[in-house]
Scaffold this motif. Structure first.
Motif, short mmCIF file in Angstrom:
data_model
loop_
_atom_site.label_atom_id
_atom_site.label_comp_id
_atom_site.label_asym_id
_atom_site.label_seq_id
_atom_site.Cartn_x
_atom_site.Cartn_y
_atom_site.Cartn_z
N THR A 17 14.84 -5.37 1.48
CA THR A 17 15.40 -6.51 0.75
C THR A 17 15.04 -6.45 -0.74
O THR A 17 15.65 -7.13 -1.55
CB THR A 17 14.87 -7.85 1.31
OG1 THR A 17 13.46 -7.90 1.09
CG2 THR A 17 15.17 -7.97 2.79
N GLY A 18 13.98 -5.71 -1.04
CA GLY A 18 13.50 -5.63 -2.43
C GLY A 18 12.46 -6.69 -2.76
O GLY A 18 11.90 -6.71 -3.86
N THR A 58 0.81 -1.20 0.00
CA THR A 58 0.00 0.00 0.00
C THR A 58 0.86 1.27 0.00
O THR A 58 0.38 2.34 -0.38
CB THR A 58 -0.92 0.06 1.25
OG1 THR A 58 -0.07 0.07 2.43
CG2 THR A 58 -1.89 -1.08 1.34
N SER A 86 9.32 -7.29 -1.68
CA SER A 86 7.95 -6.82 -1.95
C SER A 86 7.86 -6.21 -3.35
O SER A 86 6.92 -6.47 -4.11
CB SER A 86 7.52 -5.76 -0.94
OG SER A 86 7.89 -6.11 0.35
N ASP A 134 7.71 2.88 -2.39
CA ASP A 134 8.13 3.89 -1.41
C ASP A 134 9.49 3.56 -0.82
O ASP A 134 10.31 4.45 -0.61
CB ASP A 134 7.06 4.08 -0.30
CG ASP A 134 6.88 2.86 0.56
OD1 ASP A 134 6.93 1.75 0.03
OD2 ASP A 134 6.70 3.01 1.79
#
Ligand SMILES: O=P(O)(O)OC[C@H]1O[C@H](OP(=O)(O)OP(=O)(O)O)[C@H](O)[C@@H]1O
Ligand SMILES: O=C(O)c1cc(=O)[nH]c(=O)[nH]1
Length: 213
Positions: free
Chosen positions: A131-132, A79, A134, A127
């Motif tokens: 870790t990247g 989100t 998502s 945003d």
């Protein structure tokens, strides 16, 4: 990689100014990855400050156009990047979709919300990168839907090796407005953090995946 040092400095200054950087070593934050951390960068707060969200919107729009030209669609990672992604799409006059972490369990069971056609070029707005994972799950969903993902832009990255590897392995280009190193440098020089907090952050940054366990 940051777009440029001026933008990274300005972004750090604005995040510190609105208290988007939270420090709580005694009661660590749990991140999306499950890592424990003494620091949390809450970029969602930027939406509550019109001048600051406008700065982020304009910087994103300018850099996206320089880097990729105009894509067919802007996508936001849900989100945290729905709000800012939508603002970027709006100022660029482009369609917007957002990507959930997983398909919705009821209704239309969509993972991607909005109108996206196969073959459309997409730039993804996020945003924050830790870790990247998502962000790259969102890219995966977009690719599965037939999108041509040009790259990703984010407000902030911690710059962890694991995220660099994850983006390299996925073949996804990432550029950010700000990063941890620039933020820390400014926070120290402007005395936003104490010596003790600085020491904690230096220690944490060596092994962020196991810190606090
Ligand atoms: O790089 P990663 O290790 O994946 O962590 C970063 C992600 O964590 C946060 O999302 P969160 O899962 O907290 O959800 P939200 O965006 O709904 O607030 C942030 O918005 C990123 O999407
Ligand atoms: O990794 C996360 O979940 C995370 C870290 C952070 O500093 N800010 C945030 O919004 N999420």
């Amino acid at each position: 990689m940051i777009f440029n040092t001026d933008t990274a400095k300005k972004t750090a200054e604005l995040l510190l100014q609105i208290n988007a950087i939270k420090l709580n070593p005694k009661n660590p934050f749990t991140w999306a990855s499950g890592w424990k951390s003494p620091i949390y960068c809450d970029n969602r707060i930027t939406l509550s400050f019109p001048q600051i969200r406008n700065y982020i919107r304009e910087e994103f729009a300018k850099h996206i156009e320089n880097e990729y030209g105009k894509p067919d669609v802007i996508a936001g990672v849900a989100t945290g990047a729905i709000g800012i992604g939508m603002l970027v799409a709006d100022v660029m006059g482009l369609p917007f979709v957002y990507v959930r972490p997983e398909p919705k369990k009821h209704g239309r069971q969509n993972q991607i919300e909005g109108h996206l056609q196969e073959g459309q070029s997409v730039v993804v707005v996020e945003d924050l990168i830790s870790t990247g994972k998502s962000s790259l799950m969102a890219v995966e969903a977009l690719k599965e839907a037939g999108a041509n993902v040009k790259g990703m832009v984010a407000i902030f990255t911690y710059g962890f090796d694991v995220s660099v590897e994850n983006f390299n392995n996925a073949g996804v280009k990432l550029n950010t407005l700000g990063n941890y190193d620039t933020l820390l440098e400014l926070a120290v020089s402007k005395q936003y953090i104490t010596e003790e907090e600085h020491d904690t952050l230096k220690e944490w940054r060596k092994t962020p995946d196991t810190w606090g366990q």
